[in-house]
Structures are given as structure tokens and as C-alpha cells.
Write a protein that holds these residues in place. Structure first.
Motif, PDB file in Angstrom:
ATOM      1  N   LYS A   1       0.868  -1.181   0.000  1.00 43.86           N
ATOM      2  CA  LYS A   1       0.000   0.000   0.000  1.00 43.86           C
ATOM      3  C   LYS A   1       0.898   1.221   0.000  1.00 43.86           C
ATOM      4  CE  LYS A   1      -3.521   2.477   2.567  1.00 43.86           C
ATOM      5  NZ  LYS A   1      -4.272   2.562   3.823  1.00 43.86           N
ATOM      6  N   ALA A   2       0.748   2.069  -1.022  1.00 41.45           N
ATOM      7  CA  ALA A   2       1.550   3.290  -1.126  1.00 41.45           C
ATOM      8  C   ALA A   2       0.620   4.481  -1.301  1.00 41.45           C
ATOM      9  CB  ALA A   2       2.516   3.197  -2.296  1.00 41.45           C
ATOM     10  N   THR A   3       0.779   5.492  -0.446  1.00 43.99           N
ATOM     11  CA  THR A   3      -0.037   6.698  -0.584  1.00 43.99           C
ATOM     12  C   THR A   3       0.456   7.559  -1.740  1.00 43.99           C
ATOM     13  OG1 THR A   3       1.322   7.793   1.090  1.00 43.99           O
ATOM     14  CG2 THR A   3      -0.726   6.758   1.837  1.00 43.99           C
ATOM     15  N   GLY A   4       1.652   7.286  -2.215  1.00 41.20           N
ATOM     16  CA  GLY A   4       2.222   7.974  -3.370  1.00 41.20           C
ATOM     17  C   GLY A   4       2.278   7.032  -4.561  1.00 41.20           C
ATOM     18  N   SER A   5       3.491   6.580  -4.896  1.00 42.30           N
ATOM     19  CA  SER A   5       3.660   5.773  -6.102  1.00 42.30           C
ATOM     20  C   SER A   5       4.391   4.461  -5.831  1.00 42.30           C
ATOM     21  CB  SER A   5       4.433   6.568  -7.160  1.00 42.30           C
ATOM     22  OG  SER A   5       5.750   6.816  -6.711  1.00 42.30           O
ATOM     23  N   ILE A   6       4.133   3.517  -6.727  1.00 41.74           N
ATOM     24  CA  ILE A   6       4.852   2.248  -6.760  1.00 41.74           C
ATOM     25  C   ILE A   6       5.534   2.175  -8.120  1.00 41.74           C
ATOM     26  CG2 ILE A   6       4.653  -0.268  -6.754  1.00 41.74           C
ATOM     27  CD1 ILE A   6       2.179   0.048  -4.960  1.00 41.74           C
ATOM     28  N   ASP A   7       6.831   1.900  -8.104  1.00 39.72           N
ATOM     29  CA  ASP A   7       7.622   1.846  -9.332  1.00 39.72           C
ATOM     30  C   ASP A   7       8.276   0.467  -9.404  1.00 39.72           C
ATOM     31  OD1 ASP A   7       9.222   2.327 -11.523  1.00 39.72           O
ATOM     32  OD2 ASP A   7      10.236   4.071 -10.659  1.00 39.72           O
ATOM     33  N   LEU A   8       7.816  -0.363 -10.335  1.00 36.97           N
ATOM     34  CA  LEU A   8       8.374  -1.707 -10.513  1.00 36.97           C
ATOM     35  C   LEU A   8       9.406  -1.651 -11.632  1.00 36.97           C
ATOM     36  CD1 LEU A   8       5.137  -3.889 -10.321  1.00 36.97           C
ATOM     37  CD2 LEU A   8       6.649  -3.167  -8.477  1.00 36.97           C
ATOM     38  N   ARG A   9      10.656  -1.870 -11.271  1.00 37.18           N
ATOM     39  CA  ARG A   9      11.728  -1.836 -12.252  1.00 37.18           C
ATOM     40  C   ARG A   9      11.846  -3.177 -12.958  1.00 37.18           C
ATOM     41  NH1 ARG A   9      14.798   2.952 -11.515  1.00 37.18           N
ATOM     42  NH2 ARG A   9      13.237   4.418 -10.751  1.00 37.18           N
ATOM     43  N   GLN A  10      12.674  -3.243 -13.955  1.00 35.87           N
ATOM     44  CA  GLN A  10      12.789  -4.385 -14.858  1.00 35.87           C
ATOM     45  C   GLN A  10      12.962  -5.720 -14.135  1.00 35.87           C
ATOM     46  OE1 GLN A  10      16.140  -4.000 -17.524  1.00 35.87           O
ATOM     47  NE2 GLN A  10      14.917  -4.783 -19.216  1.00 35.87           N
ATOM     48  N   THR A  11      13.687  -5.762 -13.031  1.00 32.25           N
ATOM     49  CA  THR A  11      13.979  -7.014 -12.336  1.00 32.25           C
ATOM     50  C   THR A  11      13.000  -7.317 -11.199  1.00 32.25           C
ATOM     51  OG1 THR A  11      15.538  -5.798 -10.944  1.00 32.25           O
ATOM     52  CG2 THR A  11      16.449  -6.943 -12.875  1.00 32.25           C
ATOM     53  N   ALA A  12      11.970  -6.499 -11.043  1.00 28.58           N
ATOM     54  CA  ALA A  12      11.016  -6.664  -9.936  1.00 28.58           C
ATOM     55  C   ALA A  12      10.106  -7.866 -10.144  1.00 28.58           C
ATOM     56  CB  ALA A  12      10.170  -5.406  -9.784  1.00 28.58           C
ATOM     57  N   VAL A  13       9.843  -8.574  -9.032  1.00 32.88           N
ATOM     58  CA  VAL A  13       8.857  -9.655  -9.013  1.00 32.88           C
ATOM     59  C   VAL A  13       8.007  -9.430  -7.766  1.00 32.88           C
ATOM     60  CG1 VAL A  13       8.457 -12.128  -8.866  1.00 32.88           C
ATOM     61  CG2 VAL A  13      10.409 -11.273 -10.177  1.00 32.88           C
ATOM     62  N   VAL A  14       6.728  -9.139  -7.966  1.00 32.47           N
ATOM     63  CA  VAL A  14       5.824  -8.857  -6.858  1.00 32.47           C
ATOM     64  C   VAL A  14       4.687  -9.867  -6.880  1.00 32.47           C
ATOM     65  CG1 VAL A  14       4.208  -7.190  -5.863  1.00 32.47           C
ATOM     66  CG2 VAL A  14       6.371  -6.404  -6.846  1.00 32.47           C
ATOM     67  N   THR A  15       4.470 -10.527  -5.736  1.00 34.35           N
ATOM     68  CA  THR A  15       3.346 -11.431  -5.571  1.00 34.35           C
ATOM     69  C   THR A  15       2.525 -10.900  -4.407  1.00 34.35           C
ATOM     70  OG1 THR A  15       4.681 -13.300  -6.331  1.00 34.35           O
ATOM     71  CG2 THR A  15       2.643 -13.826  -5.161  1.00 34.35           C
ATOM     72  N   GLY A  16       1.368 -10.338  -4.705  1.00 39.71           N
ATOM     73  CA  GLY A  16       0.509  -9.757  -3.677  1.00 39.71           C
ATOM     74  C   GLY A  16      -0.312  -8.627  -4.252  1.00 39.71           C
ATOM     75  N   ASP A  17      -1.259  -8.147  -3.472  1.00 40.04           N
ATOM     76  CA  ASP A  17      -2.124  -7.062  -3.904  1.00 40.04           C
ATOM     77  C   ASP A  17      -1.414  -5.724  -3.783  1.00 40.04           C
ATOM     78  OD1 ASP A  17      -4.052  -8.974  -4.325  1.00 40.04           O
ATOM     79  OD2 ASP A  17      -5.139  -8.552  -2.470  1.00 40.04           O
ATOM     80  N   VAL A  18      -1.741  -4.813  -4.708  1.00 35.95           N
ATOM     81  CA  VAL A  18      -1.083  -3.516  -4.795  1.00 35.95           C
ATOM     82  C   VAL A  18      -2.151  -2.425  -4.779  1.00 35.95           C
ATOM     83  CG1 VAL A  18       0.262  -2.030  -6.327  1.00 35.95           C
ATOM     84  CG2 VAL A  18       0.883  -4.437  -6.068  1.00 35.95           C
ATOM     85  N   LEU A  19      -1.982  -1.445  -3.894  1.00 35.65           N
ATOM     86  CA  LEU A  19      -2.871  -0.291  -3.815  1.00 35.65           C
ATOM     87  C   LEU A  19      -2.011   0.955  -3.809  1.00 35.65           C
ATOM     88  CD1 LEU A  19      -5.599   1.149  -3.278  1.00 35.65           C
ATOM     89  CD2 LEU A  19      -5.209   0.737  -0.849  1.00 35.65           C
ATOM     90  N   ALA A  20      -2.243   1.867  -4.768  1.00 37.76           N
ATOM     91  CA  ALA A  20      -1.410   3.071  -4.868  1.00 37.76           C
ATOM     92  C   ALA A  20      -2.145   4.173  -5.602  1.00 37.76           C
ATOM     93  CB  ALA A  20      -0.108   2.754  -5.592  1.00 37.76           C
ATOM     94  N   ASN A  21      -1.612   5.392  -5.505  1.00 32.87           N
ATOM     95  CA  ASN A  21      -2.113   6.502  -6.307  1.00 32.87           C
ATOM     96  C   ASN A  21      -1.573   6.415  -7.730  1.00 32.87           C
ATOM     97  OD1 ASN A  21      -3.667   7.698  -4.313  1.00 32.87           O
ATOM     98  ND2 ASN A  21      -1.946   8.864  -3.518  1.00 32.87           N
ATOM     99  N   ARG A  22      -0.305   5.979  -7.865  1.00 31.58           N
ATOM    100  CA  ARG A  22       0.331   5.855  -9.175  1.00 31.58           C
ATOM    101  C   ARG A  22       1.123   4.556  -9.227  1.00 31.58           C
ATOM    102  NH1 ARG A  22       1.266  10.498  -7.091  1.00 31.58           N
ATOM    103  NH2 ARG A  22       3.466  10.160  -6.660  1.00 31.58           N
ATOM    104  N   LEU A  23       1.163   3.960 -10.416  1.00 35.96           N
ATOM    105  CA  LEU A  23       1.908   2.718 -10.614  1.00 35.96           C
ATOM    106  C   LEU A  23       2.655   2.794 -11.935  1.00 35.96           C
ATOM    107  CD1 LEU A  23       2.541  -0.294  -9.894  1.00 35.96           C
ATOM    108  CD2 LEU A  23       0.435  -0.879 -11.103  1.00 35.96           C
ATOM    109  N   ALA A  24       3.960   2.491 -11.890  1.00 39.76           N
ATOM    110  CA  ALA A  24       4.780   2.424 -13.101  1.00 39.76           C
ATOM    111  C   ALA A  24       5.402   1.032 -13.148  1.00 39.76           C
ATOM    112  CB  ALA A  24       5.869   3.487 -13.074  1.00 39.76           C
TER     113      ALA A  24
END
Length: 118
Positions: free
Chosen positions: A71-94
Motif C-alpha cells: 500500500k503506497a499513498t504515493g507511487s509504486i515503481d516496478l523496475r525491470q527485475t522486480a517480481v511482486v506477488t501480492g495485492d497492490v494499492l497506490a495513487n500511481r503505478l509504473a
């Protein structure tokens, strides 16, 4: 990859189990199991990091692996090598090309009201 100037650094040989809280920017390149709460700060998860935690932050930049809800009140930035398993809540997502996300994504841009249930 170099941590942002002024960030607290947790190196790749460090393992933390439990609750991590703070009010300053953090660069995490080790392992953590538990929860991370930095509601007024930025968290950078380095390429060597393995995070098994729920995350509540202002902004997060992810290069490594995260298993847990974010949970991010600002932004979430997933870079090329990122692996995320789970729910995502944000104002902005890249999401960069080749980044992986498995879970539910909910975006709530600043100023927009959340959907109301009847």
C-alpha cells in the motif's frame, strides 16, 4: 545500484524478522519477514532483496522480490527485475518491461474518491 543520498541502507547480508517502522528513506537490499511501515518516506527494495512482508509506505521502488501486499499513498515503481506477488494499492503505478506482478491492482489517484459500497 547506488542508494539515494540520505537513505538508511540495509545491506544484502542482513536478515530482519519482525516489524520495521521509520520516518526516513530506506534502501533495503537484504531479507525481511514481517511488516514494513514508512508512511511518510520512500522505500527502495534493491536487486538482492527478498521481502516477505506487507508494506505500507509513501513511495516504493522495487528492483527485487516482494511477497506481500503493498500500500503506497504515493507511487509504486516496478523496475525491470522486480517480481511482486501480492495485492497492490497506490495513487500511481509504473511498471517497466519484464517486471512481474501477480495479484490485484487498485489505483486511487489523488483527489479521486474511493468507490463506495451500497
Amino acid at each position: 545500484m547506488k542508494p539515494a543520498e540520505g537513505s538508511t541502507v540495509i545491506g544484502k547480508s542482513v536478515t530482519i524478522r519482525g516489524e520495521l517502522t521509520g520516518s526516513e528513506d530506506l534502501f533495503m537490499d537484504g531479507q525481511i519477514e514481517g511488516t514494513i511501515t514508512l508512511t511518510t518516506s520512500r522505500l527502495t527494495i534493491g536487486p538482492n532483496a527478498r521481502v516477505n512482508a506487507d508494506i505500507n509506505v509513501h513511495d516504493v521502488i522495487i528492483f527485487g522480490r516482494v511477497d506481500g501486499n503493498i500500500k503506497a499513498t504515493g507511487s509504486i515503481d516496478l523496475r525491470q527485475t522486480a517480481v511482486v506477488t501480492g495485492d497492490v494499492l497506490a495513487n500511481r503505478l509504473a511498471i517497466e518491461e519484464s517486471a512481474v506482478i501477480k495479484g490485484r491492482v487498485e489505483l486511487n489517484p489523488t483527489g479521486a474518491s474511493a468507490p463506495q459500497s451500497s
